[in-house]
Structure formats: C-alpha cells, structure tokens
Design an enzyme around this catalytic site. Structure first.
Site, mmCIF file in Angstrom:
data_model
loop_
_atom_site.group_PDB
_atom_site.id
_atom_site.type_symbol
_atom_site.label_atom_id
_atom_site.label_comp_id
_atom_site.label_asym_id
_atom_site.label_seq_id
_atom_site.Cartn_x
_atom_site.Cartn_y
_atom_site.Cartn_z
ATOM 1 N N SER A 242 0.946 -1.239 0.030
ATOM 2 C CA SER A 242 0.105 0.022 -0.031
ATOM 3 C C SER A 242 0.705 1.209 0.011
ATOM 4 O O SER A 242 2.025 1.341 0.392
ATOM 5 C CB SER A 242 -0.800 0.167 1.049
ATOM 6 N N GLU A 263 6.647 -0.663 -5.346
ATOM 7 C CA GLU A 263 5.894 -0.959 -6.142
ATOM 8 C C GLU A 263 4.341 -0.614 -5.389
ATOM 9 O O GLU A 263 4.032 -1.641 -4.537
ATOM 10 C CB GLU A 263 5.741 -2.563 -6.957
ATOM 11 N N LEU A 264 3.992 0.418 -5.557
ATOM 12 C CA LEU A 264 2.675 0.738 -4.503
ATOM 13 C C LEU A 264 1.364 0.691 -5.113
ATOM 14 O O LEU A 264 1.234 0.357 -6.378
ATOM 15 C CB LEU A 264 3.117 1.929 -3.672
ATOM 16 N N CYS A 297 -3.614 -4.784 -8.257
ATOM 17 C CA CYS A 297 -3.188 -3.331 -7.649
ATOM 18 C C CYS A 297 -3.295 -2.386 -9.309
ATOM 19 O O CYS A 297 -3.442 -1.178 -9.334
ATOM 20 C CB CYS A 297 -1.734 -3.021 -7.372
#
Length: 491
Positions: A242, A263-264, A297
């Site tokens: 997150s 990598e959000l 995501c």
C-alpha cells in the site's frame, strides 16, 4: 451470477500435505519461539493450518546467511546462475498444478487462474535467467592512454516484502530479478498465503540454489520490515504494498541512504471515448475488473464513460457480471472466488454504502454473498459523484464505479486528479485520441483498447505516489545492480 458451495474436506486434505515453514540458509525450520500464524481458508473461514512466525533472532540468522552466501553467488558465472534458474523453471512448470491448487485454497482465486499464475512466474524466472547473460557494461572512447569502462555488479543483500494478492507473482518478481542479478535476499512473504511461496522456495532448493542465496520468513509486517531495513547487511529494499506503508518504509530506508524499489497502490482510471465500441470496451474492462475479485493493484477501478454510450456500456458490464460463476475456487467453471479476509469484505461494504449515500445507484450486486466465506457480489455503481469515497480511495475489490463525461479534456483531468499513477486505460477508435490519452494519462502502465496488466519483458511501475523504480523487463534486473565507472591510465 451463479453461486457454488465450497468443499471443506478437499481443501483441508490438500493443504495438510503442504510444506510450511521458514527457509533459512538452505533448510526448513520453525521459528525460535515456536509461535505461528493461523492460515484461514477464505472460501470457508476454516483454519487450514499454521505457519511458523519468525522472531528477531530468526531474521538475524537469515540476514547473516544471505551475507555469507552473497560473495560466492556474486562471483558465480552468468552461465551457471542461468543453469540453476532454468532448472527451477522446469520444476515450477512440472509442479504448476499442485502449486496452483494450494494457491487457490489459501488465496481464493479460481484454480485455473492460480495454475496460470505459476506458469507465468516460471516465464518470469526464465526471462531473468536469460537476462543475467545480457548484463553488459560498455567501453567509452577517451584519450589513447586511458581506458574508460562501465560495469554492473549486484548490489548485495536484498530485503524484500511482498503482499498476499499474487502469492506466486509478487514473490517471484523479487526473487527472479535479484537472484539472476547475483544478489542474495531475505524475503518476507504474507503469512496469509504461505504455501505457495514455500513451494517456490522448495523448487529453487531442489534445483541446486546454494544455501543462503534465498531466505524466506513470515512475520508481523512492520517489525519485520523495520528489521530488514535497519540491518547493516541489506543494501536495497524491495517492497510491494500500500501507499501509506510504502511511504513509511521508504522514509526509513532513506534515513540510511538505502535505495528502494516501491511498487505501490493505484486507482486505475478507464476512459471510454465517444467513438469507442461500448460493448467491446465493457467486455474487455470486465475481464480485468473481476480478475482475482478486483484484488489487483492495476485493476480498472474508476470508469469515465462518454455520455453518449454510457447506458450501453453499463448494460454490458451488468451482463458480464451476471455471467460470472462465484464460489469454491477449486470447482471447475468458477470465475470469481472470495476476497482474502473479513477486512476486505468490510471495506468493500463501506465503499458501496458510502457511494449510495452520496447519490450513486447500485446497478448490480452491492451485497455480501452467503453466510460463510468472504464472498462479495461483483458490484456496478452508476452516477457515482466525484466526492464518493470509492472515487478517491483504491477499492481493491469487486466494485466498478461508473460516471459519465462530455469533454475528454475534463475526463483526463479527473483521471489524473489523484496522487496515484500506477495504471490507466483508454478505449477509442481514433489514433489521434489514443495519442492524446497516452500523452495525457499520468501513469506508469498504459493500455489502449484493453486493460492489460504487467508483462515479464517490459517495465512496470508507477508515478507520483504509486511507487519508485521499475520491475520486470531489463529495468527490473538493472534495479538490483550498482554501476561502476572505471578509468584506467594505461601508461
């Protein structure tokens, strides 16, 4: 929407045979204090088993093992590294059906999708095994008596933290690139889905990966991540998760001047232009939206549809949702399984209730399914106002909020009006409009006339608050290397 009932005994019996534990210095073990995490079947809410919880001392041993293993693995030839990785690839492909079954049980995605995920990660590893032989330096022309070169070397011990939504995909992105580059690593995987990543580690072990190159632990997120960041052995931190957690970890790593790959999360907009085929757009968007119950995501999660075609688009989205078969992920024909846990169900319910309170209409779904298991109906919301929470908070679940637009520039501005920029999608029949979307979207991953996600051969990553760095492609391996410039006076 067809609903099936889960089979309790088959999942439990299958999972009981799985190898679970910490993998440190080439051996499987329990945690130092004998503590463990319960593993919950999201389809039934039953306890499947337990996985060892790593203590501070276990993680310290894993870091020490990685530090010991690094020099020899760094100096191992690219050809030998590739040989071991390709042997792992063969084992993963051979074991894909059984690993996929474990993944379907612990994470809830349909069995067919789970098996394909294992096959895809074997391709990721195969590509990285090839890339390890392409990590070229370069010679730079200079004075006749001076040699000027650039060379790449592995960064060292990597600390990696990955989430639960892709139990094979997320860990393998880190493991494949780091190991191929010549690094060793300690990876903290999700305790909610441990059997899949344990099976990956076993494949590396059986292929002959030297002890200590790969170490796998399970622990509480913050305390484990902090120890990995603070450890003097780690030279790089790779995280998927997150935005709030990523910011906190990046700040902590930055205080130690340690580079990160982040990598959000995102909140991917979809713009369906007036000249697009609304039926085709809805079908392709639906395929991506309901994949893994929206727990992706890069999942399309905000739909901006031109007012002239919004009714047709919405009607087809509803038809696609109606065609889904929801239920036991092990059952043939199931196309959408449960969410991962009760918190996800609560979060989705809240977002739907909030949208309705702001004036949105539930065109389909909008409710939990059944009395056991974490099932939530695929939900389509229409006339969603921009101040509804679902329009600015990533849903990470099966919600498709739809709003209409009249002016494309305004739609692009609305799509960009968030601090996130991971993925974005557009549908149009015009090359000029497609170019306008590509230039206008603020995102690191773009797809036109489909909602494609990540691929092994090309870089993936976000802009703005959606991350730092890139995974996959040559850039993904390059991220685990340091650059050395060598100037050598010849006489």
């Amino acid at each position: 929407m067809t609903i099936t009932s889960p089979t309790l005994s088959e999942a439990a019996d299958t999972y009981a045979k799985a190898r679970l534990g910490l993998y440190i210095d080439g051996a499987w073990r329990d945690g130092a204090a004998g503590r463990s995490f319960d593993i919950i079947n999201p389809a039934t809410e039953e306890v499947l088993g337990q996985v060892a919880r790593a203590e501070e001392s276990d993680i310290a041993e894993a870091l020490a093992a990685a530090e010991r293993a690094f020099p020899a693995w760094r100096d191992t030839s690219a050809f030998e590294r590739a040989r071991i990785l390709n042997k792992t690839v063969a084992l993963l492909r051979e074991r894909a059906p059984e690993i996929g079954r474990l993944m379907a049980i612990e994470q809830g995605k349909p069995l067919k999708d789970a098996v394909m995920e294992v096959v895809r990660v074997s391709g990721t590893l195969e590509w990285c095994a090839q890339e390890t032989r392409r990590l070229y330096g370069r010679i730079i022309p200079t004075d006749v008596d001076t040699s000027l070169t650039v060379r790449y070397e592995p960064v060292g011990v990597v600390g990696a933290i990955v989430p639960w939504n892709f139990p094979a995909g997320s860990p393998m992105r880190k493991m494949s690139a780091a190991i191929a580059a010549g690094c060793s690593l300690v990876i903290k995987a999700s305790q909610e889905v441990p059997a899949t990543v344990c099976a990956l580690a076993q494949a590396f072990h059986d292929a002959g990966l030297p002890a200590g190159v790969l170490n796998l632990v399970f622990g509480r997120g913050a305390e484990t991540a902090h120890q990995l960041i603070d450890a003097p052995q780690t030279r790089l931190i790779a995280f998927t998760g997150s935005v709030p957690v990523g910011k906190e970890l990046a700040a902590r790593a930055g205080g130690l001047m340690k580079p990160t790959i982040m990598e959000l999360g995102g909140h991917a907009p979809v713009i369906v232009c007036a000249d697009a085929d609304p039926i085709l757009a809805a079908r392709r968007a639906s395929a991506a939206k309901w994949a893994n119950a929206g727990q992706v995501c890069t999942s399309p999660s905000r739909f901006f549809v031109h007012e002239s075609i919004v009714e047709e688009f919405t009607a087809e989205m509803v038809r696609q949702a109606e065609a889904l078969t929801i239920g036991d992920p092990l059952e043939t024909g199931v196309t959408m399984g449960p969410l991962i846990n009760a918190k996800r169900v609560e979060s989705i319910s809240h977002l739907v209730d909030d949208a309705v309170a702001h004036g949105a209409t539930v065109a389909y779904g909008g409710e939990r399914i059944g009395e056991s298991g974490y099932y939530y109906a695929p939900t389509i919301l229409t006339n969603v106002p921009m101040d509804a929470e679902v329009m600015f908070e990533e849903p990470f679940g099966p919600i498709a909020p739809i709003t209409s637009f009249t002016d494309l520039d305004e739609a692009i501005a609305a799509a960009n009006d968030l601090p996130f920029g991971l993925a974005a999608y557009g549908f149009t029949e015009s090359a000029a409009t497609a170019d306008k979307l590509v230039r206008g979207f603020e995102a690191g991953i773009l797809s036109i006339n489909h909602c494609g996600g990540s691929v092994t051969e090309a870089p993936s990553g976000g802009v703005k608050e959606s991350g730092i760095g890139r995974e996959s492609g040559p850039e993904g391996v390059q991220a685990y290397l340091i650059t050395k410039r060598i100037s050598h006076k010849l006489r």
